[in-house]
Scaffold this motif. Structure first.
Motif, PDB file in Angstrom:
ATOM      1  N   VAL A 378       0.836  -1.197   0.000  1.00  0.00           N
ATOM      2  CA  VAL A 378       0.000   0.000   0.000  1.00  0.00           C
ATOM      3  C   VAL A 378       0.874   1.252   0.000  1.00  0.00           C
ATOM      4  O   VAL A 378       0.618   2.214  -0.743  1.00  0.00           O
ATOM      5  CB  VAL A 378      -0.964  -0.005   1.205  1.00  0.00           C
ATOM      6  CG1 VAL A 378      -1.710   1.328   1.304  1.00  0.00           C
ATOM      7  CG2 VAL A 378      -1.959  -1.155   1.092  1.00  0.00           C
ATOM      8  N   GLY A 379       1.931   1.243   0.825  1.00  0.00           N
ATOM      9  CA  GLY A 379       2.835   2.388   0.855  1.00  0.00           C
ATOM     10  C   GLY A 379       3.520   2.611  -0.477  1.00  0.00           C
ATOM     11  O   GLY A 379       3.658   3.756  -0.937  1.00  0.00           O
ATOM     12  N   ALA A 380       3.956   1.527  -1.127  1.00  0.00           N
ATOM     13  CA  ALA A 380       4.600   1.658  -2.436  1.00  0.00           C
ATOM     14  C   ALA A 380       3.634   2.233  -3.466  1.00  0.00           C
ATOM     15  O   ALA A 380       4.009   3.078  -4.301  1.00  0.00           O
ATOM     16  CB  ALA A 380       5.123   0.296  -2.896  1.00  0.00           C
ATOM     17  N   PHE A 381       2.379   1.777  -3.415  1.00  0.00           N
ATOM     18  CA  PHE A 381       1.375   2.284  -4.359  1.00  0.00           C
ATOM     19  C   PHE A 381       1.197   3.790  -4.214  1.00  0.00           C
ATOM     20  O   PHE A 381       1.231   4.537  -5.207  1.00  0.00           O
ATOM     21  CB  PHE A 381       0.050   1.566  -4.126  1.00  0.00           C
ATOM     22  CG  PHE A 381      -1.099   2.130  -4.909  1.00  0.00           C
ATOM     23  CD1 PHE A 381      -1.261   1.823  -6.258  1.00  0.00           C
ATOM     24  CD2 PHE A 381      -2.031   2.967  -4.307  1.00  0.00           C
ATOM     25  CE1 PHE A 381      -2.316   2.355  -6.994  1.00  0.00           C
ATOM     26  CE2 PHE A 381      -3.095   3.499  -5.029  1.00  0.00           C
ATOM     27  CZ  PHE A 381      -3.238   3.195  -6.380  1.00  0.00           C
ATOM     28  N   PHE A 382       1.016   4.258  -2.988  1.00  0.00           N
ATOM     29  CA  PHE A 382       0.804   5.694  -2.816  1.00  0.00           C
ATOM     30  C   PHE A 382       2.086   6.487  -3.071  1.00  0.00           C
ATOM     31  O   PHE A 382       2.032   7.623  -3.566  1.00  0.00           O
ATOM     32  CB  PHE A 382       0.221   5.983  -1.442  1.00  0.00           C
ATOM     33  CG  PHE A 382      -1.242   5.647  -1.330  1.00  0.00           C
ATOM     34  CD1 PHE A 382      -2.163   6.174  -2.217  1.00  0.00           C
ATOM     35  CD2 PHE A 382      -1.699   4.789  -0.342  1.00  0.00           C
ATOM     36  CE1 PHE A 382      -3.516   5.855  -2.136  1.00  0.00           C
ATOM     37  CE2 PHE A 382      -3.058   4.469  -0.234  1.00  0.00           C
ATOM     38  CZ  PHE A 382      -3.953   4.999  -1.136  1.00  0.00           C
ATOM     39  N   ASP A 383       3.257   5.904  -2.749  1.00  0.00           N
ATOM     40  CA  ASP A 383       4.506   6.594  -3.096  1.00  0.00           C
ATOM     41  C   ASP A 383       4.617   6.797  -4.594  1.00  0.00           C
ATOM     42  O   ASP A 383       5.075   7.845  -5.073  1.00  0.00           O
ATOM     43  CB  ASP A 383       5.707   5.773  -2.598  1.00  0.00           C
ATOM     44  CG  ASP A 383       5.996   5.969  -1.119  1.00  0.00           C
ATOM     45  OD1 ASP A 383       5.324   6.819  -0.478  1.00  0.00           O
ATOM     46  OD2 ASP A 383       6.891   5.275  -0.594  1.00  0.00           O
ATOM     47  N   LEU A 384       4.185   5.800  -5.376  1.00  0.00           N
ATOM     48  CA  LEU A 384       4.229   5.911  -6.831  1.00  0.00           C
ATOM     49  C   LEU A 384       3.183   6.890  -7.352  1.00  0.00           C
ATOM     50  O   LEU A 384       3.491   7.782  -8.151  1.00  0.00           O
ATOM     51  CB  LEU A 384       4.020   4.534  -7.453  1.00  0.00           C
ATOM     52  CG  LEU A 384       3.902   4.477  -8.989  1.00  0.00           C
ATOM     53  CD1 LEU A 384       5.206   4.939  -9.638  1.00  0.00           C
ATOM     54  CD2 LEU A 384       3.523   3.075  -9.445  1.00  0.00           C
ATOM     55  N   GLN A 385       1.954   6.728  -6.887  1.00  0.00           N
ATOM     56  CA  GLN A 385       0.839   7.465  -7.490  1.00  0.00           C
ATOM     57  C   GLN A 385       0.665   8.882  -6.943  1.00  0.00           C
ATOM     58  O   GLN A 385       0.182   9.757  -7.662  1.00  0.00           O
ATOM     59  CB  GLN A 385      -0.460   6.671  -7.309  1.00  0.00           C
ATOM     60  CG  GLN A 385      -0.392   5.248  -7.837  1.00  0.00           C
ATOM     61  CD  GLN A 385      -0.082   5.176  -9.330  1.00  0.00           C
ATOM     62  OE1 GLN A 385      -0.227   6.150 -10.055  1.00  0.00           O
ATOM     63  NE2 GLN A 385       0.329   4.006  -9.795  1.00  0.00           N
ATOM     64  N   GLN A 391       8.595   2.701  -8.137  1.00  0.00           N
ATOM     65  CA  GLN A 391       8.442   1.573  -7.221  1.00  0.00           C
ATOM     66  C   GLN A 391       8.585   0.251  -7.986  1.00  0.00           C
ATOM     67  O   GLN A 391       7.597  -0.344  -8.407  1.00  0.00           O
ATOM     68  CB  GLN A 391       7.070   1.641  -6.533  1.00  0.00           C
ATOM     69  CG  GLN A 391       6.859   2.858  -5.667  1.00  0.00           C
ATOM     70  CD  GLN A 391       7.782   2.883  -4.458  1.00  0.00           C
ATOM     71  OE1 GLN A 391       8.026   1.840  -3.844  1.00  0.00           O
ATOM     72  NE2 GLN A 391       8.284   4.056  -4.117  1.00  0.00           N
ATOM     73  N   PRO A 392       9.797  -0.245  -8.153  1.00  0.00           N
ATOM     74  CA  PRO A 392       9.989  -1.543  -8.811  1.00  0.00           C
ATOM     75  C   PRO A 392       9.242  -2.673  -8.131  1.00  0.00           C
ATOM     76  O   PRO A 392       8.913  -3.677  -8.774  1.00  0.00           O
ATOM     77  CB  PRO A 392      11.512  -1.742  -8.725  1.00  0.00           C
ATOM     78  CG  PRO A 392      12.079  -0.367  -8.617  1.00  0.00           C
ATOM     79  CD  PRO A 392      11.068   0.403  -7.816  1.00  0.00           C
ATOM     80  N   LEU A 393       8.946  -2.534  -6.838  1.00  0.00           N
ATOM     81  CA  LEU A 393       8.202  -3.554  -6.105  1.00  0.00           C
ATOM     82  C   LEU A 393       6.885  -3.888  -6.793  1.00  0.00           C
ATOM     83  O   LEU A 393       6.405  -5.026  -6.727  1.00  0.00           O
ATOM     84  CB  LEU A 393       7.927  -3.059  -4.674  1.00  0.00           C
ATOM     85  CG  LEU A 393       7.129  -3.982  -3.755  1.00  0.00           C
ATOM     86  CD1 LEU A 393       7.961  -5.207  -3.379  1.00  0.00           C
ATOM     87  CD2 LEU A 393       6.681  -3.238  -2.506  1.00  0.00           C
ATOM     88  N   LEU A 394       6.291  -2.902  -7.464  1.00  0.00           N
ATOM     89  CA  LEU A 394       4.984  -3.083  -8.081  1.00  0.00           C
ATOM     90  C   LEU A 394       5.058  -3.554  -9.533  1.00  0.00           C
ATOM     91  O   LEU A 394       4.025  -3.688 -10.187  1.00  0.00           O
ATOM     92  CB  LEU A 394       4.195  -1.769  -7.999  1.00  0.00           C
ATOM     93  CG  LEU A 394       3.913  -1.264  -6.585  1.00  0.00           C
ATOM     94  CD1 LEU A 394       3.264   0.111  -6.627  1.00  0.00           C
ATOM     95  CD2 LEU A 394       3.025  -2.237  -5.816  1.00  0.00           C
ATOM     96  N   ASP A 395       6.273  -3.821 -10.008  1.00  0.00           N
ATOM     97  CA  ASP A 395       6.429  -4.247 -11.397  1.00  0.00           C
ATOM     98  C   ASP A 395       6.173  -5.738 -11.589  1.00  0.00           C
ATOM     99  O   ASP A 395       5.909  -6.184 -12.713  1.00  0.00           O
ATOM    100  CB  ASP A 395       7.829  -3.906 -11.907  1.00  0.00           C
ATOM    101  CG  ASP A 395       8.044  -2.412 -12.058  1.00  0.00           C
ATOM    102  OD1 ASP A 395       7.038  -1.679 -12.132  1.00  0.00           O
ATOM    103  OD2 ASP A 395       9.207  -1.974 -12.075  1.00  0.00           O
ATOM    104  N   GLY A 396       6.256  -6.534 -10.520  1.00  0.00           N
ATOM    105  CA  GLY A 396       6.043  -7.965 -10.659  1.00  0.00           C
ATOM    106  C   GLY A 396       6.552  -8.716  -9.450  1.00  0.00           C
ATOM    107  O   GLY A 396       7.022  -8.112  -8.474  1.00  0.00           O
ATOM    108  N   PRO A 397       6.457 -10.042  -9.472  1.00  0.00           N
ATOM    109  CA  PRO A 397       6.852 -10.860  -8.322  1.00  0.00           C
ATOM    110  C   PRO A 397       8.312 -10.627  -7.933  1.00  0.00           C
ATOM    111  O   PRO A 397       9.159 -10.311  -8.781  1.00  0.00           O
ATOM    112  CB  PRO A 397       6.644 -12.290  -8.812  1.00  0.00           C
ATOM    113  CG  PRO A 397       5.652 -12.172  -9.917  1.00  0.00           C
ATOM    114  CD  PRO A 397       5.937 -10.853 -10.583  1.00  0.00           C
ATOM    115  N   THR A 398       8.581 -10.793  -6.638  1.00  0.00           N
ATOM    116  CA  THR A 398       9.938 -10.651  -6.124  1.00  0.00           C
ATOM    117  C   THR A 398      10.247 -11.804  -5.195  1.00  0.00           C
ATOM    118  O   THR A 398       9.363 -12.288  -4.465  1.00  0.00           O
ATOM    119  CB  THR A 398      10.117  -9.315  -5.382  1.00  0.00           C
ATOM    120  OG1 THR A 398      11.380  -9.287  -4.729  1.00  0.00           O
ATOM    121  CG2 THR A 398       9.034  -9.106  -4.339  1.00  0.00           C
TER     122      THR A 398
END
Length: 408
Positions: A378-385, A391-398
């Motif tokens: 959730v934090g990564a999403f709002f940091d991006l948007q 936010q590479p975290l939201l690009d795919g599985p890790t």
């Protein structure tokens, strides 16, 4: 299978598990540290409650929210807001719609005093409503250690605003871990109690109002109406916080009115859809495991970014998610977190662990891990948007988060 069905099943399981907590735990709970005491979780390293050498049973319980991950100390202030232009949708005879909202914000370290988790009256209604025949004392909830500070001095600058909405029947405190973390990461957070929709909301006059709508929502249209009502609550809260020249919050100058998002759990997450559709100020939304009874319209949501995070369902996916997914016309992600249940995206699993109760059999992830993942994504999403931070975290599985699966 819908997430409404899952919610009912999980809530019942949660109640049954807490009822199975040994009475020795309940008897020991009054010894909980007060919110001002920085008590550590019970046997955090071992993942179990402490025990008495004589009896082998838990001897004390200390509940503590996970420490926020951001660089800021978190301030907290509680607001009472009254919408004079809207009668209460569930109890019109009560007069105007009234809401209690907890504000979280970046603050200066060393200022303010420890904030309570929730009021004693609301905690008692929560326990008694979820656990018929409850013997767990109120202090088992009110003694929970938080990381936010009442009357803390705010940081300078302007920060994005995130409106948080809890699940149906759940008090706003159930999203405290997420709210505190967002505050620590540089957000102003408005965590809303939707009156008459949760186990209990305490107002400044000392009155605690119960859940009037509990048990009444039996059709999809009724759930859709609840989503729409919550969207109106969210817009009203934004009105009050961004009004000029007389906002309802003394630190409203901290809010960047051009960067506003909404997130919520269950119905609170589902309500972000009508909120995005009807309020141009809300730029991005997050649904944590909520069935979309107000489905994404065929026309989309104006290209606004959207994040869906859910627990695995047996059999087919929630049709409201599969139907809405292709209509999301902006940046979007759909994540499923293995080993979670409907309540995993709230504070509640932390209580199960501290009380020594087992999780539902299908739940293999710990409460701490569930909170960690919820906060991270959730934090990564709002940091991006809302902040424009990649936010590479939201690009795919890790490999670091093997529980998290991306739908395409």
């Amino acid at each position: 299978m819908s997430r409404h069905t899952s919610r009912v099943r999980t809530t019942a399981a949660f109640a049954a598990l807490l009822l199975a907590v040994p009475l020795s735990v309940a008897a020991a709970a009054p010894a909980l540290a007060a919110p001002a005491a920085p008590a550590a979780p019970v046997a955090a390293a071992a993942g179990a409650a402490g025990s008495s050498a004589a009896t082998g049973t838990p001897s004390a319980v200390h509940l503590e929210l996970p420490r926020p991950t951001g660089p800021f100390t978190v301030g907290q202030e509680v607001l009472h807001l009254v919408d004079e232009n809207r009668p209460d949708p569930w109890v019109p005879s009560a007069g105007p719609r009234q809401l209690m909202v907890t504000m979280y914000y970046p603050a200066h370290a060393g200022t303010g005093s420890p904030a309570p988790y929730m009021t004693a009256a609301a905690a008692r209604l929560l326990l008694d409503s979820k656990l018929p025949g409850n013997s767990i004392p109120t202090e088992a909830v009110t003694g929970t250690r938080t990381w936010s500070r009442t009357d803390a001095r705010p940081q300078g600058g302007h920060y994005p605003l995130v409106v948080l909405s809890p699940g149906f029947t759940m008090p706003r405190a159930s999203l405290s871990s997420l709210a505190e973390d967002l505050g620590s990461r540089g957000y102003v957070v408005a965590l809303v109690d939707h009156t008459y929709e949760n186990t209990g909301t305490t107002f400044p006059d000392g009155q605690t109002l119960p859940c009037v709508e509990c048990g009444k929502l039996t059709t999809r249209e009724a759930w859709k109406g609840l989503d729409e009502s919550r969207a109106k609550d969210a817009s009203f809260v934004i009105d009050q916080l961004t009004d000029r020249p007389h906002p309802a919050w003394r630190y409203a100058r901290m809010i960047d009115r051009d960067r506003i998002g909404m997130a919520g759990h269950s119905v609170g997450g589902a309500a972000s859809v009508p909120a995005l559709v009807t309020d141009d100020r809300i730029r991005a939304g997050v649904d944590l495991d909520g069935s979309m009874d107000y489905e994404v319209p065929e026309s989309g949501i104006g290209g606004k970014p959207y994040l869906m995070i859910g627990h695995p369902l047996p059999g087919a996916e929630d049709p409201s998610w599969t139907d809405s997914w292709p209509r999301l016309d902006g940046w979007k992600r759909w994540l499923t977190v293995d080993g979670t249940d409907h309540g995993s995206f709230t504070d509640y699993p932390l209580f199960l662990k501290a009380l020594g109760a087992p999780q539902p059999p299908e739940t293999t992830i710990t409460g701490q891990r569930a909170v960690e993942l919820t906060r991270r994504y959730v934090g990564a999403f709002f940091d991006l948007q809302l902040k424009g931070i990649d936010q590479p975290l939201l690009d795919g599985p890790t490999a670091a988060d093997p529980e998290v699966h991306f739908h395409s």
